[in-house]
Enzyme design. Structure first.
Site, PDB file in Angstrom:
ATOM      1  N   LYS A 187      14.206   7.235 -30.025  1.00  0.00           N
ATOM      2  CA  LYS A 187      14.344   8.440 -30.859  1.00  0.00           C
ATOM      3  C   LYS A 187      14.442   8.065 -32.342  1.00  0.00           C
ATOM      4  CE  LYS A 187      14.131  12.024 -28.204  1.00  0.00           C
ATOM      5  NZ  LYS A 187      14.516  11.804 -26.868  1.00  0.00           N
TER       6      LYS A 187
ATOM      7  N   LYS B  23       0.091   8.325 -17.910  1.00  0.00           N
ATOM      8  CA  LYS B  23       0.863   9.405 -17.298  1.00  0.00           C
ATOM      9  C   LYS B  23       0.533  10.799 -17.834  1.00  0.00           C
ATOM     10  CE  LYS B  23       5.620  10.103 -16.764  1.00  0.00           C
ATOM     11  NZ  LYS B  23       7.007   9.710 -16.954  1.00  0.00           N
TER      12      LYS B  23
ATOM     13  N   LYS C 187       2.670  16.291 -21.925  1.00  0.00           N
ATOM     14  CA  LYS C 187       2.448  17.632 -22.460  1.00  0.00           C
ATOM     15  C   LYS C 187       1.434  17.639 -23.595  1.00  0.00           C
ATOM     16  CE  LYS C 187       6.846  19.064 -20.774  1.00  0.00           C
ATOM     17  NZ  LYS C 187       8.264  18.887 -20.895  1.00  0.00           N
TER      18      LYS C 187
END
Ligand code: TRP
Length: 329
Positions: free
Chosen positions: A111, A194, A197
């Protein structure tokens, strides 16, 4: 019966990867365990959703999980922020969580790298809140993907540490739970691994048949096999993998053989794949839309779920307060 806890973040729609990689397992689990499935909407605040979006996001994910077959009559289905007891356990666990170990967490470091402008304390203590979610129901098993393994390891550590500090054997250490099978990983359509979104990569359960056809027809392939028996390239292998879960075996076999003898036409493969994805997802999509319109049903699910979850959570909080040393006056 074992207790299972799993949280689902209310960010973004469910895609095929979520369905075949996780949710389908939940459907089996709920029959054999005491399951708590919740929408992790406190966790979603780490990325600062706008007030106008928050409720809709929660509602969408909830409707999608119910449409997939998560059954609120057997499992406890609830919204995390309806069970404020979890924030108390989170605070108490924070007292025994060390900044050093939190800073070393892979997801936190990731992050920092990706969003250096928003390194809030909620992100740092994300694993503590997740641990509170899990151990507040004294879970034995947590269905998690690879990306959550470290968080589960920290949960085990926080549970163990609590037991050690207070010299009790109170919290069980939860195990990862995947039915002992390798998790099915659904690849995306852009040839890069993978399903996620990102644009052009994922197919959502809420996508219309027209959208699905469009996305599949645009999927990345290659120039075709150049010699008989050649291994399919990564993007083509990905399409076969998706086909493995949505199409019947005959169909998959047919296209694999066509590839092996260099007679494959990717256009035909994609057309078939798109129709099979539509067939697999259409009933779910219809149910999602029906459930989204049924506010009364959703309100009942959420309120029954909150009652059941709070009963379990408040019992734990009472006992934990006692263990820590709070006494009535
Ligand atoms: N961190 C999980 C994820 O991103 C979501 C989550 C929150 C969770 N609390 C949980 C998962 C408790 C399992 C158990 O997917």
């Amino acid at each position: 019966m074992d207790t299972v806890v799993s949280g689902i973040r209310s960010t973004g729609n469910l895609h095929l990867g979520n369905y075949f990689g996780a949710v389908k397992n939940f459907l089996k689990m709920q029959k054999e365990n005491n399951c708590f499935f919740f929408i992790a909407d406190y966790h979603s605040l780490t990325t600062h959703p706008r007030p106008d979006d928050l409720h809709g996001n929660i509602k969408q994910v909830l409707a999608e999980y119910l449409a997939c077959g998560i059954d609120p009559e057997i499992a406890t289905v609830f919204v995390q922020s309806d069970v404020p007891e979890v924030t108390e356990l989170y605070l108490l666990l924070n007292m025994n969580a060390y900044v050093g170990e939190l800073e070393r967490t892979t997801s936190f470091k990731e992050k920092i790298r990706k969003h250096p402008d928003n390194i809030n304390a909620g992100l740092l203590t994300y694993p503590v809140l997740m641990a509170a979610d899990i151990i507040i129901h004294k879970a034995h098993k947590v269905p998690v993907g690879k990306d959550q393994e470290q968080h589960l390891e920290m949960t085990r550590r926080f549970a163990r540490r609590f037991n050690m500090i207070y010299e009790v054997n109170y919290f069980p250490e939860p195990d990862a739970y995947n039915f002992g099978q390798e998790l099915i990983k659904i690849p995306g359509l852009d040839g890069t691994g993978k399903m996620g979104k990102s644009e052009g990569n994922g197919i959502f359960l809420a996508d219309s048949p027209a959208d699905i056809r469009k996305k599949v027809m645009r999927a990345v392939t290659d120039a075709g096999p150049s010699a008989p028996g050649q291994e399919p390239s990564e993007p083509v292998k990905n399409l076969f993998t998706i086909m493995d879960v949505v199409s019947d075996q005959e169909t998959v076999k047919y296209f694999r053989e066509k590839h092996a003898v260099c007679e494959i036409r990717y256009g035909d493969l994609k057309k078939q794949l798109a129709e099979d994805i539509v067939r697999a997802t259409e009933p779910i999509r219809i149910r999602i839309n029906d459930i989204l319109k049924d506010d009364k049903y959703l309100a009942k699910v959420v309120s029954d779920g909150a009652d059941k979850a709070r009963a379990s959570a408040s019992k734990t909080i009472r006992e934990v307060r006692e263990i820590i040393g709070y006494r009535p006056f």
